[in-house]
Design a protein around this motif. Structure first.
Motif, mmCIF file in Angstrom:
data_model
loop_
_atom_site.group_PDB
_atom_site.id
_atom_site.type_symbol
_atom_site.label_atom_id
_atom_site.label_comp_id
_atom_site.label_asym_id
_atom_site.label_seq_id
_atom_site.Cartn_x
_atom_site.Cartn_y
_atom_site.Cartn_z
ATOM 1 N N PHE A 38 3.785 67.325 113.034
ATOM 2 C CA PHE A 38 3.315 66.862 111.726
ATOM 3 C C PHE A 38 3.621 65.375 111.559
ATOM 4 O O PHE A 38 2.752 64.584 111.181
ATOM 5 N N GLY A 39 4.854 64.986 111.844
ATOM 6 C CA GLY A 39 5.251 63.587 111.702
ATOM 7 C C GLY A 39 4.511 62.661 112.641
ATOM 8 O O GLY A 39 4.103 61.560 112.265
ATOM 9 N N ARG A 61 13.175 63.959 111.414
ATOM 10 C CA ARG A 61 13.807 65.220 110.992
ATOM 11 C C ARG A 61 13.435 66.377 111.911
ATOM 12 O O ARG A 61 14.228 67.282 112.140
ATOM 13 N N GLY A 62 12.213 66.373 112.441
ATOM 14 C CA GLY A 62 11.764 67.459 113.299
ATOM 15 C C GLY A 62 12.186 67.324 114.746
ATOM 16 O O GLY A 62 12.177 68.313 115.495
ATOM 17 N N GLY A 87 1.127 71.951 113.113
ATOM 18 C CA GLY A 87 1.689 70.720 112.550
ATOM 19 C C GLY A 87 0.691 69.587 112.561
ATOM 20 O O GLY A 87 0.584 68.815 111.598
ATOM 21 N N ALA A 95 9.284 62.637 108.827
ATOM 22 C CA ALA A 95 9.045 63.985 109.349
ATOM 23 C C ALA A 95 9.304 64.056 110.854
ATOM 24 O O ALA A 95 9.854 65.043 111.354
ATOM 25 N N LYS A 139 -1.929 70.103 109.812
ATOM 26 C CA LYS A 139 -1.369 69.766 108.494
ATOM 27 C C LYS A 139 -1.259 68.253 108.323
ATOM 28 O O LYS A 139 -1.556 67.717 107.251
ATOM 29 N N GLY A 140 -0.824 67.565 109.365
ATOM 30 C CA GLY A 140 -0.724 66.108 109.309
ATOM 31 C C GLY A 140 -2.079 65.455 109.129
ATOM 32 O O GLY A 140 -2.243 64.532 108.326
ATOM 33 N N ARG A 148 8.009 68.210 115.538
ATOM 34 C CA ARG A 148 7.679 66.780 115.497
ATOM 35 C C ARG A 148 6.209 66.524 115.214
ATOM 36 O O ARG A 148 5.824 65.436 114.801
ATOM 37 N N VAL A 176 5.950 58.398 105.765
ATOM 38 C CA VAL A 176 6.039 59.865 105.692
ATOM 39 C C VAL A 176 6.119 60.450 107.099
ATOM 40 O O VAL A 176 6.941 61.324 107.381
ATOM 41 N N GLY A 177 5.284 59.925 107.980
ATOM 42 C CA GLY A 177 5.275 60.406 109.360
ATOM 43 C C GLY A 177 6.576 60.149 110.079
ATOM 44 O O GLY A 177 7.082 61.008 110.818
ATOM 45 N N THR A 229 0.835 62.404 111.439
ATOM 46 C CA THR A 229 0.777 61.653 110.183
ATOM 47 C C THR A 229 0.983 60.162 110.438
ATOM 48 O O THR A 229 0.395 59.326 109.762
#
Length: 185
Positions: free
Chosen positions: A158-159, A147-148, A18, A144, A21-22, A156, A140-141, A162
């Motif tokens: 990725f968010g 939601r995670g 994650g 994410a 990707k972030g 969490r 965006v972070g 980010t």
């Protein structure tokens, strides 16, 4: 999440994935913004203009703190266990994630806004496009991350990354620029 049921190795692997990707999204969007946005928008070239611009953009970062406050406030009004406030009892399951989101968002907003403002005292013009991208990535972070959150650290990551990377990069860039100015000045 019950800590006794977490597969730590799997969770750490998920956090790394994650986070990667972030970080990739942040680097890609920051670079694209720097090269594309100046073709469509004029960015201030003077210090006062750069500061005013950054503060106006950071209203979008601050809006995420307001979202967090709204989530907690709404959840408190829906629960007999929570309506009295945090000083009068343990938060219910329904509000815990919202409180954690608000706390983390407030912490990240302070870092983001602070680093954006300092960065904007050291740059002008096209470089201010990075502040726009950073504020967008913050949103965006936050989405994410929220939601995670119920699914654990890996969900969490990725968010969180980010949200964090643009502020971290602005912090490092600001220090480098300050040192360069001190050495050359």
């Amino acid at each position: 999440m019950d800590p006794r049921t977490i597969d730590l190795r799997r969770e750490i692997s998920g956090v790394r994935t994650g986070a990667a990707k972030g970080a990739a999204l942040c680097i890609g969007l920051l670079l694209a913004s720097y090269f594309v946005l100046p073709s469509f928008f004029f960015f201030p070239r003077d210090l006062v203009g750069a500061l005013a611009f950054t503060l106006q953009v950071d209203l979008f970062v601050l809006s995420w703190v307001m979202v967090g406050v709204g989530l907690v406030s709404h959840a408190r009004r829906q629960s007999t266990q929570d309506i009295g406030g945090s000083a009068f009892g343990t938060p219910s399951e329904d509000i815990r994630i919202k409180i954690a989101f608000l706390q983390n968002t407030l912490e990240q907003a302070v870092i983001a806004i602070g680093t954006h403002v300092v960065f904007s005292t050291l740059v002008s013009g096209d470089a201010l496009s990075l502040v726009v991208a950073a504020a967008f990535l913050f949103g965006v972070g936050r989405i994410a991350f929220y939601r995670g959150y119920p699914r654990g650290a890996a969900a969490r990551a990725f968010g969180m990354v980010t949200t964090v990377i643009p502020g971290l990069l602005a912090f490092v860039a600001s220090i480098v620029l300050m040192v360069l100015r001190a050495v050359s000045g």
